[in-house]
Design a protein around this motif. Sequence first.
Motif, PDB file in Angstrom:
ATOM      1  N   ARG A  56      -6.866   5.479   6.479  1.00 49.86           N
ATOM      2  CA  ARG A  56      -7.761   5.945   5.416  1.00 49.86           C
ATOM      3  C   ARG A  56      -6.993   6.738   4.368  1.00 49.86           C
ATOM      4  N   TYR A  57      -7.119   6.331   3.135  1.00 47.43           N
ATOM      5  CA  TYR A  57      -6.658   7.124   2.000  1.00 47.43           C
ATOM      6  C   TYR A  57      -7.822   7.169   1.017  1.00 47.43           C
ATOM      7  N   PRO A  58      -8.772   8.064   1.252  1.00 44.20           N
ATOM      8  CA  PRO A  58     -10.005   8.055   0.463  1.00 44.20           C
ATOM      9  C   PRO A  58      -9.778   8.073  -1.049  1.00 44.20           C
ATOM     10  N   LEU A  59      -8.802   8.843  -1.502  1.00 42.80           N
ATOM     11  CA  LEU A  59      -8.633   8.938  -2.951  1.00 42.80           C
ATOM     12  C   LEU A  59      -7.951   7.705  -3.541  1.00 42.80           C
ATOM     13  N   SER A  60      -7.460   6.833  -2.680  1.00 40.37           N
ATOM     14  CA  SER A  60      -6.986   5.529  -3.173  1.00 40.37           C
ATOM     15  C   SER A  60      -7.987   4.443  -2.812  1.00 40.37           C
ATOM     16  N   ASP A  61      -9.106   4.855  -2.218  1.00 38.68           N
ATOM     17  CA  ASP A  61     -10.123   3.908  -1.754  1.00 38.68           C
ATOM     18  C   ASP A  61      -9.528   2.892  -0.778  1.00 38.68           C
TER      19      ASP A  61
ATOM     20  N   PHE B 316      -9.460   3.885  -8.631  1.00 33.48           N
ATOM     21  CA  PHE B 316     -10.075   3.635  -7.324  1.00 33.48           C
ATOM     22  C   PHE B 316     -11.062   4.706  -6.879  1.00 33.48           C
ATOM     23  N   CYS B 317     -10.675   5.931  -7.011  1.00 35.82           N
ATOM     24  CA  CYS B 317     -11.576   7.001  -6.567  1.00 35.82           C
ATOM     25  C   CYS B 317     -11.083   8.323  -7.110  1.00 35.82           C
TER      26      CYS B 317
END
Lengths: 187, 660
Positions: A56-61, B316-317
Amino acid sequence: MSAAVKTVKTKTVKRIRIDVDKCNGCRACEVICAAHHAQPRFSSTNPARSRIRVIRYPLSDIYVPVLAGEYTAAECPGRDRYVIGGKEYEECAFCRASCPSRDFFKEPDSDLPLKCDMCESDPTLEEPLCVQWCLADALVYEEYEEEAKDEPAPDEVDEGLLALAHRHGWERVRDAMTRMANKAPGA
Amino acid sequence: MRYAETGFNLEVDLTRGNIERVPSDPGMTEHYLGGLGTNARIMWDRVGPEVEPFSPENLLIFGTGLLAGTPAPGTNRTIVTSISPQSGLLAFSMMGGFWGPELKHAGYDKVIIRGKSPELVYLYINDDQVEIRDASRWRGLGTLETAEVIREELGDPNVQVASIGMAGENRVFFASIEQGRASASRQGMGAIMGDKNLKAIAVRGSKDINIARPMEFMEHCNAALKYIEHRDKNPIRGVIPILAGLGSPQEMAVHDEQWHTENFMWGNARERRKGFWTPEIQEQWTGTMEGMRTRLLSCHNCPMKCGASIAVDKRFCSYMMKCFSKLTYTMAAYSDLDFGLRMAQKATEYGVDAFSCPQTMAFAIELHEAGILTDQDMSGMPKENNDRFFWLMDAIVRREGIGDVLADGTWWAAKRIGKGAEEFAHNNIRKTEQLPLKLGMLNPIYFLMYATGEKANITQIEGQFPQSPFLTREENEAFVEDWIHVPDDRFKEWFVEWEIRGEKSIPNYPSVEAACEIVHWQEQMHYIDDSTGMCAGLSSFPLKPPFHIHNLPGLISSGAGLDLDEDGLVQTTKRIRTLVRANNLRRGMTWEDEKPPEDHWRHRFPELEAKLLQAYYSFKGWNSDGVPTRETLHDLDLDFVAEEFAETGILKEEPVGSAT
């Protein structure tokens, strides 16, 4: 007289189809995997012991569920880094191996390798539990028949020697074999 | 062996830099479960009524729920407890996400922070290794930025980080604690963290969480997942889309915002805009959301997708959003969704509450328009509407100029500004901004919930009973058919009889007696969740949830190794709820503070309201001042509360010989 019937030997292949676009990153797969493999079953949970990991790398989706594969004693000579659709994934992100280059897929206290066994258990489950618990359908279980090649089973002695060589190196294994063979009765 | 919980708390004294791993008393678990329950007991024991919010003696407790991190779907909540700078009362702000389960796996149920660090620091917890580390160079950094630099410094992308931004550092009264996917937003917990000079808590854990009776526990979990799938395929008919399903309102997935935009108020809870939701708006806002939303997101071990990655000026986010924060900035500023999502990105990095912050900014604009705040007060404010809100938020989180006044929220700001500003701070309960909702006819159930909800936050007491009846009795009857969740069949009867108009309609129906029981039930479900760490979205908040009063005793008991039946759980919940109230009563809260905003309903009924309040007090075992009686406290093993209340005069001695 009858025509010779050619029989094709097949084997059942179990597969988990992973749709990374559907993953919502909840890690239920990790939770239930670890619980299922606890002794006694379901007596504890701990994603650190799970045989599936959501990278998981949320800020890279980026959300990539990866199933634990074979143990390998040695690192690959080279590593990879994928860039897909502009997203840069972590080193060896899609590799399933339990390997010295990272702390994935190892029991946290003993460092022993972990490997996905498709939840093989008695009684047999309809689907591996990570699939059952993934209501997002990012994980889908599939079975299909594949032609089985008549491969000779790997020689047990070969396999054992290979493992020893991984551990101690060929030189020591060769020396030990020569030494022991010379001492053996009838040598 | 301890089950579900770890049996250890981490005590951190930031003044002395001391860290201790302290075993917890299993008796506390039996009495108060965990999360809010045990937090409330620690606050009672250790934070006296004289302790000010910004005092080193005030504690900041990160308490995971009893079941957090177990395989039970949705058990991921951390309850952050302290004294709120805004209300001066007990705070219990909650967050889901991934932080709580990670803390459990590191081997701790709670992190209890006391004192104040001389420098800005962060706490790093990695199983048995716990360190206070320097964060001074990160002053001013955003909450998500902070999480990223910490992960980089530690070389571990899987560390879970709860952090504050500039708002917390500068003790903005409505500062939040952000955790990527989730946040503890209400009641100013970020300000307490900032006051303690604690920038973040980073956690990594690799230990087991044990289950007491595994097979029984898993049966409950699997049944819940099945029911979630069933509910997904069978949304509740006849209600608006966001109330039809499970989870928190599905704001990230649902584009139809007619209900919110036309029924909730714009500005500082000022104006309702009927007819706002046109096809053009729908098309524009849908385009905005679909253009910025890159993925729907879940919290730890939960199949619901209440959150989303939002990409603003990034591919992306740039942050993660949930629930009604989608619209609060848009509606406060009379702007559009594009503005709202951009504003929310800044708000997330600064770390502010998405209810209080937008309303406070709109309040400032209204005061300026009314001439109460002068051009000089607002010196430097841009001309363009959207820019003004960005400017105001920058001023608030830095406490610059008028921002320093506004940073205390509308109630305190109005007091400082004077000149009639109080009239504009009209949407508060106990000094805390409420959902921007203004209605016509008083609803007796909602009256009681607004008045007595200890947190002064309607979404954290409402849930199980529909907000209104259906159009026809037949629809009411259809609704109750599979309503297995009610504590008793009489709840169904009350609902079936309920009418939109006529004899059996609000404000006089449901009856005072029924209203008391309905409120009690709804509240009870929240207190269970807040102590077990179960997300309200799978239990206390939506209609017909997978977890309810009939299956939760089994889930909790088999998970934690307790022996709770339904009566036992009800009694335990009463104890927790009463102790939370006791904390507030000893801090000076009285029955006079128990009232909804005056303009919440156009039609008010003072006599009925007084009757409702008194009936509810008596139903709860409280005296006419709203103080639990000595008998009630004794019955709940809370004699220590009774003793203090008798000494301090909060509980007046009853006449001798009144009861034996």
